[in-house]
Write an enzyme that holds these catalytic residues in place. Structure first.
Site, PDB file in Angstrom:
ATOM      1  N   ASN A   7       0.879  -1.175   0.000  1.00  0.00           N
ATOM      2  CA  ASN A   7       0.000   0.000   0.000  1.00  0.00           C
ATOM      3  C   ASN A   7       0.915   1.223   0.000  1.00  0.00           C
ATOM      4  O   ASN A   7       1.474   1.589   1.034  1.00  0.00           O
ATOM      5  CB  ASN A   7      -0.890  -0.046   1.252  1.00  0.00           C
ATOM      6  N   LYS A  14       3.585   0.785   2.924  1.00  0.00           N
ATOM      7  CA  LYS A  14       3.209  -0.224   3.930  1.00  0.00           C
ATOM      8  C   LYS A  14       3.230  -1.573   3.259  1.00  0.00           C
ATOM      9  O   LYS A  14       2.770  -1.692   2.114  1.00  0.00           O
ATOM     10  CB  LYS A  14       1.762   0.027   4.395  1.00  0.00           C
ATOM     11  N   ARG A  93      -2.704  -2.190  -3.322  1.00  0.00           N
ATOM     12  CA  ARG A  93      -3.932  -1.445  -3.056  1.00  0.00           C
ATOM     13  C   ARG A  93      -3.914  -0.180  -3.911  1.00  0.00           C
ATOM     14  O   ARG A  93      -2.945   0.582  -3.868  1.00  0.00           O
ATOM     15  CB  ARG A  93      -3.985  -1.076  -1.578  1.00  0.00           C
ATOM     16  N   HIS A 182     -13.359   2.317   0.134  1.00  0.00           N
ATOM     17  CA  HIS A 182     -13.397   1.213   1.117  1.00  0.00           C
ATOM     18  C   HIS A 182     -14.085  -0.023   0.530  1.00  0.00           C
ATOM     19  O   HIS A 182     -14.579  -0.866   1.264  1.00  0.00           O
ATOM     20  CB  HIS A 182     -14.164   1.597   2.407  1.00  0.00           C
ATOM     21  N   HIS A 210     -18.380   0.900   7.723  1.00  0.00           N
ATOM     22  CA  HIS A 210     -16.920   0.927   7.910  1.00  0.00           C
ATOM     23  C   HIS A 210     -16.599   2.251   8.602  1.00  0.00           C
ATOM     24  O   HIS A 210     -16.610   3.314   7.960  1.00  0.00           O
ATOM     25  CB  HIS A 210     -16.219   0.808   6.549  1.00  0.00           C
ATOM     26  N   LEU A 211     -16.350   2.186   9.903  1.00  0.00           N
ATOM     27  CA  LEU A 211     -16.158   3.416  10.680  1.00  0.00           C
ATOM     28  C   LEU A 211     -14.749   3.448  11.244  1.00  0.00           C
ATOM     29  O   LEU A 211     -14.415   2.690  12.170  1.00  0.00           O
ATOM     30  CB  LEU A 211     -17.189   3.488  11.814  1.00  0.00           C
ATOM     31  N   ASN A 213     -10.875   6.127  10.792  1.00  0.00           N
ATOM     32  CA  ASN A 213     -10.492   7.528  10.625  1.00  0.00           C
ATOM     33  C   ASN A 213     -11.206   8.092   9.383  1.00  0.00           C
ATOM     34  O   ASN A 213     -11.698   9.203   9.379  1.00  0.00           O
ATOM     35  CB  ASN A 213      -8.967   7.624  10.521  1.00  0.00           C
ATOM     36  N   ASP A 285      -8.979  11.523  16.662  1.00  0.00           N
ATOM     37  CA  ASP A 285      -9.089  10.161  17.168  1.00  0.00           C
ATOM     38  C   ASP A 285     -10.308  10.047  18.074  1.00  0.00           C
ATOM     39  O   ASP A 285     -10.453  10.789  19.048  1.00  0.00           O
ATOM     40  CB  ASP A 285      -7.805   9.806  17.937  1.00  0.00           C
ATOM     41  N   ARG A 287     -11.122   8.017  20.284  1.00  0.00           N
ATOM     42  CA  ARG A 287     -10.885   7.747  21.712  1.00  0.00           C
ATOM     43  C   ARG A 287     -10.700   9.043  22.479  1.00  0.00           C
ATOM     44  O   ARG A 287     -11.254   9.212  23.572  1.00  0.00           O
ATOM     45  CB  ARG A 287      -9.637   6.869  21.889  1.00  0.00           C
ATOM     46  N   GLU A 336     -15.440  -1.588  15.145  1.00  0.00           N
ATOM     47  CA  GLU A 336     -15.099  -2.821  15.858  1.00  0.00           C
ATOM     48  C   GLU A 336     -14.865  -2.595  17.344  1.00  0.00           C
ATOM     49  O   GLU A 336     -15.230  -3.422  18.173  1.00  0.00           O
ATOM     50  CB  GLU A 336     -13.806  -3.425  15.268  1.00  0.00           C
ATOM     51  N   ASN A 337     -14.228  -1.447  17.661  1.00  0.00           N
ATOM     52  CA  ASN A 337     -13.715  -1.277  19.031  1.00  0.00           C
ATOM     53  C   ASN A 337     -14.580  -0.431  19.950  1.00  0.00           C
ATOM     54  O   ASN A 337     -14.399  -0.461  21.156  1.00  0.00           O
ATOM     55  CB  ASN A 337     -12.323  -0.633  18.969  1.00  0.00           C
TER      56      ASN A 337
HETATM   57  P1  AMP Z   1      -8.979   2.987  11.448  1.00  0.00           P
HETATM   58  O1  AMP Z   1      -8.913   4.114  10.482  1.00  0.00           O
HETATM   59  O2  AMP Z   1      -9.878   1.869  10.985  1.00  0.00           O
HETATM   60  O3  AMP Z   1      -7.641   2.497  11.924  1.00  0.00           O
HETATM   61  O4  AMP Z   1      -9.706   3.557  12.755  1.00  0.00           O
HETATM   62  C1  AMP Z   1      -9.206   4.628  13.526  1.00  0.00           C
HETATM   63  C2  AMP Z   1     -10.239   4.990  14.571  1.00  0.00           C
HETATM   64  O5  AMP Z   1     -10.537   3.841  15.350  1.00  0.00           O
HETATM   65  C3  AMP Z   1      -9.786   6.078  15.530  1.00  0.00           C
HETATM   66  O6  AMP Z   1     -10.762   7.099  15.616  1.00  0.00           O
HETATM   67  C4  AMP Z   1      -9.665   5.373  16.851  1.00  0.00           C
HETATM   68  O7  AMP Z   1     -10.099   6.171  17.911  1.00  0.00           O
HETATM   69  C5  AMP Z   1     -10.595   4.187  16.712  1.00  0.00           C
HETATM   70  N1  AMP Z   1     -10.084   3.094  17.558  1.00  0.00           N
HETATM   71  C6  AMP Z   1      -9.015   2.324  17.312  1.00  0.00           C
HETATM   72  N2  AMP Z   1      -8.812   1.461  18.348  1.00  0.00           N
HETATM   73  C7  AMP Z   1      -9.774   1.722  19.257  1.00  0.00           C
HETATM   74  C8  AMP Z   1     -10.115   1.192  20.533  1.00  0.00           C
HETATM   75  N3  AMP Z   1      -9.391   0.227  21.086  1.00  0.00           N
HETATM   76  N4  AMP Z   1     -11.179   1.707  21.181  1.00  0.00           N
HETATM   77  C9  AMP Z   1     -11.926   2.684  20.630  1.00  0.00           C
HETATM   78  N5  AMP Z   1     -11.639   3.230  19.425  1.00  0.00           N
HETATM   79  C10 AMP Z   1     -10.597   2.770  18.739  1.00  0.00           C
END
Ligand code: AMP
Length: 404
Positions: A7, A14, A93, A182, A210-211, A213, A285, A287, A336-337
């Site tokens: 990628n 990457k 990719r 995506h 798909h949620l 960044n 982010d 979080r 997912e998280n």
């Molecule tokens: P991605 O682009 O799929 O890597 O997702 C990034 C987003 O996922 C960021 O906004 C992170 O805050 C969120 N994220 C990643 N790991 C966690 C986690 N363990 N708990 C909550 N949110 C997360």
């Protein structure tokens, strides 16, 4: 067969080497700060351990980055292959396939030229993806390569979903339309959802969320994409980490006129300084935004509310587009998280037959993330968490095409 997934970004590369016998990751790495004139950076992990953590001289170009990648993979002490010949194929990719590519393809000069033709549609990513392809072809001349496009899965959308309401000549002359992104993730996750539920994709209407960044939603009817939230670029749709998502385009002119900005300066702001970051003023982010909202920061709370509200609106509209929905699926970093966000998104959807089981959903709180149904037993619509894996999807396409 061992397949290398690449990628390439404008200043980064990457990579991941996957053994297709068991789809295990043999090595994973990142070369950064390519062509920037500053110290380069290369890290490579094998079995989760950093075997390369290098930060020294500048890295001139992507060819040098590829050579660094190959010397890590074939290193006589820690390498995972004896020689480059053990790498059976490379899967790249590629962001934008335009209307030309509705599936992955083996790369030849004509495909390279077509990716180049699509640069106006993907001005940031396609040139970088091409540099990665050209560099790999230069250092691995005998190895077959495959391009996997972020846009390909969405090519089944009907014109009523992909056209914008501007004069038709702009579609004919300039290919102005929704393409969506995506796609590799939406395809992987929707297919896996059908498998996981033990159903035929033909019998399912799925909304994949798909949620991450970058975020997008997709309506998948009978295994095919019928609509998606991202547009001609990844800027359209729900609020994202730094992207504004959809808005009245007149906002751009209004701000430009009042702030003395050019359209491209403003679009840069819409792409890089908006979204969760721009609204909360805290971070891109989720979080950090969640933490700040919990501590009472009203703008962080607003950013979170806007994201949740935007996702809910798309779920409602895609259910309408498909005359109903059988499964709503969450994936990627946030999907997912972040169990709380899933809970908030799914609040009150009982009117549509979708009822989340709060306890089942919470049981998946990070780090206990895995494939699961999180809807209540009596929910007509299944709600699921299906972790995405774009690298495996790229590797599977690559294997299939080079085995033909
Ligand atoms: P991605 O682009 O799929 O890597 O997702 C990034 C987003 O996922 C960021 O906004 C992170 O805050 C969120 N994220 C990643 N790991 C966690 C986690 N363990 N708990 C909550 N949110 C997360």
């Amino acid at each position: 067969m061992k397949i290398l997934i690449v990628n390439a970004g404008s200043s980064s590369l990457k990579y991941q080497l996957i053994d297709m016998q068991d789809e295990s990751t043999l090595a994973k790495g990142l070369v950064e700060r390519i062509g920037m004139g500053t110290k380069g950076h290369h890290e490579c992990k094998i079995d989760g351990k950093k075997v390369v953590d290098w930060n020294e001289a500048p890295i001139e170009n992507h060819v040098q980055a590829c050579q660094m990648m190959l010397s890590a993979l074939t290193d006589k002490d820690f390498g995972v292959v004896k020689s480059m010949d053990e790498i059976g194929a490379v899967g790249h990719r590629v962001l934008h396939g335009g209307s030309k590519f509705s599936a992955s393809v083996v790369i030849d000069d004509a495909v390279e030229a077509a990716i180049e033709e699509n640069i106006p549609l993907g001005p940031l990513h396609n040139p970088a993806n091409l540099q990665g392809i050209r560099a790999c072809r230069a250092v691995m001349p005998g190895t077959p390569m495959v391009a996997v496009f972020d846009t390909a899965f969405h090519q089944t959308m009907p014109p009523k979903a992909y056209m914008y309401g501007v004069p038709y000549e702009y579609y004919e002359k300039l290919h102005v339309r929704r393409y969506g992104f995506h796609g590799t993730s939406h395809r992987f996750v929707s297919k896996r959802t059908a498998e996981f539920l033990g159903k035929n994709p033909e019998d399912l209407r799925i909304i994949t969320c798909h949620l991450g960044n970058g975020s997008s939603l997709c309506a998948v009817d009978k295994g095919k994409c019928v609509d998606t939230s991202m547009g001609i670029t990844p800027l359209e749709g729900v609020l994202m980490g730094t992207r504004s998502g959809s808005m009245d385009p007149a906002v751009v002119e209004y701000i430009c006129n009042n702030e003395g900005l050019t359209v491209s300066e403003m679009l840069n702001i819409c792409n890089k300084k908006s979204g969760l970051l721009g609204i909360s003023g805290v971070s891109n982010d989720m979080r950090d935004v969640d933490d700040a909202a919990t501590k009472g920061n009203p703008r962080a709370q607003l950013a979170r509310d806007m994201l949740v509200y935007g996702i809910r609106k798309y779920i409602g509209s895609y259910a309408a587009a498909m005359n109903g929905v059988d499964a709503i699926v969450f994936t990627a970093g946030i999907g997912e998280n972040n169990y709380k966000l899933r809970e908030d998104v799914m609040q009150g959807f009982e009117f549509m037959g979708a009822k989340i089981d709060v306890e089942k959903n919470k049981a998946l709180a990070w780090p206990n993330v895995h494939e699961a149904v999180v809807s209540a037993d009596d929910s007509k619509v299944k709600i699921l968490v299906i972790p995405t894996n774009e690298e495996i999807a790229i590797a599977r396409d690559t294997l299939e095409l080079v085995s033909k």
